[in-house]
Enzyme design. Structure first.
Site, mmCIF file in Angstrom:
data_model
loop_
_atom_site.group_PDB
_atom_site.id
_atom_site.type_symbol
_atom_site.label_atom_id
_atom_site.label_comp_id
_atom_site.label_asym_id
_atom_site.label_seq_id
_atom_site.Cartn_x
_atom_site.Cartn_y
_atom_site.Cartn_z
ATOM 1 N N CYS B 42 0.820 -1.210 0.000
ATOM 2 C CA CYS B 42 0.000 0.000 0.000
ATOM 3 C C CYS B 42 0.860 1.268 0.000
ATOM 4 O O CYS B 42 0.351 2.378 -0.171
ATOM 5 C CB CYS B 42 -0.942 0.006 1.193
ATOM 6 S SG CYS B 42 -2.078 -1.396 1.181
ATOM 7 N N ASP B 275 -6.412 -11.811 -1.131
ATOM 8 C CA ASP B 275 -7.061 -11.415 -2.385
ATOM 9 C C ASP B 275 -7.455 -12.597 -3.273
ATOM 10 O O ASP B 275 -8.350 -12.469 -4.106
ATOM 11 C CB ASP B 275 -6.130 -10.495 -3.196
ATOM 12 C CG ASP B 275 -5.895 -9.152 -2.519
ATOM 13 O OD1 ASP B 275 -6.444 -8.930 -1.430
ATOM 14 O OD2 ASP B 275 -5.163 -8.325 -3.101
#
Lengths: 549, 549
Positions: B42, B275
């Site tokens: 991130c 994910d």
């Protein structure tokens, strides 16, 4: 229908405006003793400090404006002297004219608020309190000519006054009878706040009784005279319950008016809201006093709903509050550990010190969080947060989790907003949940900072698992250093008996505890690590009568 | 016990380190295709933008460090080529040596993550994606020599890339196929974000299809060529499910691996996290893809718990997310209105624009909030927030309220932290509750910005209850101005038939609605007032195929 509301500001004005929105035809009279029926009481310290520049910003609504918009009959500088519950009247004194008159009501709403507690020490008449705009004007003018100030009381308003007088350039001393600032917090959580004030040049005198107030000093119990051109008294508030008491309404032990869940007093035609009314504590289910603006606003609205016949049920309160202190934020919700201990509750404690946002993104400062957990149910009993960023946010989340009945372990599953400048993929609140889950599942045992001495007296060895550099920069006396990353190969050389491990904030200590436990050792992790221990012993050394948990 | 974990970073590393803490003796092998097993994914956009200065900050843990601390056998640049579920082995290729080998496992954890969706347009090979440190290095170097950039896709990563390339000094265009930026938000909430980007000089091209990528431009469907020394593709991600599919594991329609509440795949010896795995949507109870770091970290931990035999239950997801865009923050949780409408759900909507903190304290900027409410149960279905301050905090509170099963009306009773620099006595979240309660109790009827045209076509008159100055500065075409404070005396002169009132943000409109209703008028308040209407029609005018709610 005619409704008389005694006292404006948060609770009274919310009741009045909501009532108008529900009933266009009701006759609504608001009787306010002071000069202003609606003012920003929480802004007063910041007006004194010059942060809020325009005095007019404190006065959002005039009686004229309230007539135009809400058809409210607002009478400032009018005081209700007595309530006649049988005749359904109040006796009102017009302080402008000096004339008394009688006003009929079908429903009465009591919103007199709270008044400052002023201890009876010699010279106290020189101390100023801060409850309304007139008080603020007085302190504002006095501060213009003052070089030194003493603020008595280190609760929320005391801290805000200390900050603002300091910002204004005065030399400020903060005097507190308890052994810590911010009594709603536990001592090891409040310690960084006191240290922060001192680092900014505010003198903090803890465990200090005020003996007398002299012409230009405040003299403390130990005989020391603290210079004080200005003295501000912020020693707490109590409900203005006299009118209700005289009318025979039921009052609680703290002087708050007893109300039911729909804000009705012991007379169903009379509602009471805000600081003058009791609230129900969410943790104990018992009546308490929570003199805060949020509940006052809500209760005003609910009282109006109740008067028009809607079924209402006020929510139980957590006493959620926040204060800013020279760039640091402290926030709290629910019960603290002192209170749980006094009440004899079985509880678990978690301290963590995660970065307020991702550590790799610039500006990440540590956020200290404390969570109190019901040992029987894993329910959340309270939380405290101190840091430069994100403290209010996490306390709001925890207060909401309490309202929703989430367990402490459930916090690990909360889906919270993350980007590196705002938080962490494992948010501090999630981290609380992870540790709480470890405690609930007995994955790790912890000891608290104040239990360390007893544990060592019983023979435990203290193991510092930080790096040699961290150890050299400051460690708990008597600890031996075995860095976590060398723990497995050092196993054979460790002393026998019980081990207590610690690291900087508790996370490496948790891993070390697991490793040692797997190797058959009797081991516990020092909760919150060196940071919590340091704050805890620091709080004990700050004051002669510091609280010991 | 031997556990092989396929893929590092959030989910895989959480599983590995938790597993070690639970089982000191397990053999734990982490096979990672890329160069780095643990990196701050991130943070990559902010490294490119220069906000994170040191590349090393992105790489918290090396394989060597992970061996020392957690005794993890981490193999980077190793790729799992195949899974043999019968033999319980994986075939691994060492990309350094080129040698393939077979590794046995007792438990397998799949954490391959997601890969960028790259549409097949001519020239797409010139576009860069951003998934790992190597991608970031490539874009970082390319940006050094580029003057212009096109970012394709205006989701979270697209916005972060646009911000960072802009900050770096490039001339940036953001190209989005949808009619709005930030598709997880509704168009009227996303409009201020697009306007903010444009105000800062970022070109925003909405409803724009990429036709081809040329040597120094991106050519759109309308033939326009946007200068692009650098092209970044941020058109979404899809699970890396190929390995699982080839092994015969069940995959969902979106390509995510099907897992149960304990993260077990259709083969109970194989867990999947992050994910690559499906999650359960909290609103629908159905499997969805939520490619976010928080749930990935949590699932890694829970999978480890499940492997050692602890009963676990993953929490349902709300897809809570936040993004910073040049000083503005946008955050979201749960479902948006587009999705509710498509699903045929019965819902209510609230828009408010309160100040993020007390308006009398300096620096109070409006915070726009939208709440979606189940029309049958008053349950909270989703929320969106856009503002310069406090957006993430309020979305976190609302996500927690959803997790705790609070109703929308319950929000009025939440006990939240208030001091004037942090919030309001009636917190924006409380305000949502007040409005929600008004809707639930039918105290006020509202109309939405996109319903206004139809209401007026049906004969309603639009009444602007703001001041003449506000009206003169800009109003909804065709509205007549009757200021709220003159409404009662203007009653006789109002046109007959249905009235729709509006003010700046909805609050005065609510009072006006109550006054008019009490006078027997058929009336509704324009939800969110002029601000929401302006954003709504602004969103419609921004793009040829703008979404219409």
């Amino acid at each position: 229908m005619k409704v008389v509301i005694v006292g404006g500001v948060a609770g009274g004005m919310s009741a009045a405006t909501r009532l108008r929105r529900l009933d266009e035809n009701a006759e609504i009279v608001v009787v306010e003793k002071g000069e202003h029926v609606s003012f920003a009481n929480c802004g007063l310290p910041y007006y004194i400090g010059g942060v809020i520049g325009a005095r007019s910003a404190l006065l959002p609504r005039s009686p004229e404006g309230l007539w135009e918009r809400f058809a409210l009959d607002v009478r400032v500088r009018h005081e209700v002297l007595a309530i006649d519950r049988t005749a359904r009247t109040v006796t009102v004194r017009n302080h402008r004219s000096g004339v008394d008159y009688v006003e009929h009501w079908d429903h009465l709403v009591l919103s007199m608020g709270a008044e400052a507690v002023v201890p009876s020490v010699p010279g106290v008449e020189r101390a100023r309190v801060l409850r309304d705009v007139a008080d603020a004007d007085t302190i504002f003018r006095a501060a213009e000519h003052a070089r030194t100030a003493v603020v008595i009381g280190a609760g929320f308003i005391g801290l805000e006054m200390a900050e603002n007088l300091h910002t204004k350039g005065l030399s400020v001393a903060l005097v507190e009878q308890a052994g810590q600032v911010l009594p709603p917090l536990d001592p090891e959580m409040a310690q960084p706040v006191a240290a922060h004030l001192r680092a900014h040049g505010v003198a903090v005198r803890l465990g200090a009784r005020v003996d007398r107030i002299g012409p230009d000093t405040v003299v403390l119990g130990d005989g020391s005279a603290v210079p004080a051109d200005l003295v501000v008294m912020a020693a707490g508030v109590r409900p203005r319950g006299d009118l209700a008491r005289a009318a025979g309404l039921a009052l609680g032990p703290g002087g708050g008016i007893v109300v039911d869940a729909s804000l009705r007093t012991s007379d169903p035609r009379i509602h009471a809201v805000g600081d003058v009314a009791e609230k129900v504590d969410a943790v104990s289910g018992k009546p308490v006093l929570i003199p805060l603006a949020g509940p006052a606003n809500r209760q005003g609205r609910l009282a109006a709903d109740s008067i028009v016949g809607s079924p209402v049920r006020d929510t139980d309160g957590h006493g959620t509050a926040v204060v800013g202190v020279l760039g640091l934020t402290a926030a709290v919700t629910g019960w603290n550990e002192k209170r749980l201990r006094t009440a004899g509750r079985a509880y678990r404690v978690v301290h963590i010190h995660p970065p307020a946002h991702a550590s790799y993104y610039p500006g990440a400062a540590p956020l200290s969080l404390k969570l109190l957990i019901d040992a029987g149910t894993d329910g959340i009993l309270g939380a405290q947060a101190v840091g430069t960023e994100g403290a209010a946010r996490r306390i709001d989340v925890l207060a909401t989790a309490m309202a929703g009945g989430l367990r402490a372990s459930d916090l690990l599953g909360l889906d919270l907003a993350y980007a590196p400048q705002y938080g962490s993929a494992k948010d501090p609140v999630n981290m609380l949940g992870y540790v709480a889950d470890n405690l609930a599942s007995v994955t790790t045992a912890t000891v608290q900072w104040h239990e360390l001495d007893a544990a060592r007296a019983a023979g435990a060895t203290l193991l510092d698992v930080r790096t040699p550099d961290e150890f050299a920069a400051g460690a708990i006396p008597g600890a031996i250093n075995v860095p976590l990353d060398r723990l497995r190969q050092s196993m054979a050389g460790l002393p026998p008996g019980r081990l207590i491990v610690y690291c900087h904030a508790g996370q490496r200590g948790h891993t070390a505890t697991r490793v040692l436990s797997a190797h058959g050792r009797d081991v516990a992790n020092l909760d919150g690590g060196f940071l919590t221990w340091q704050a805890g012993v620091g709080s004990a050394s700050m004051s002669p009568n510091a609280p010991r948990l």
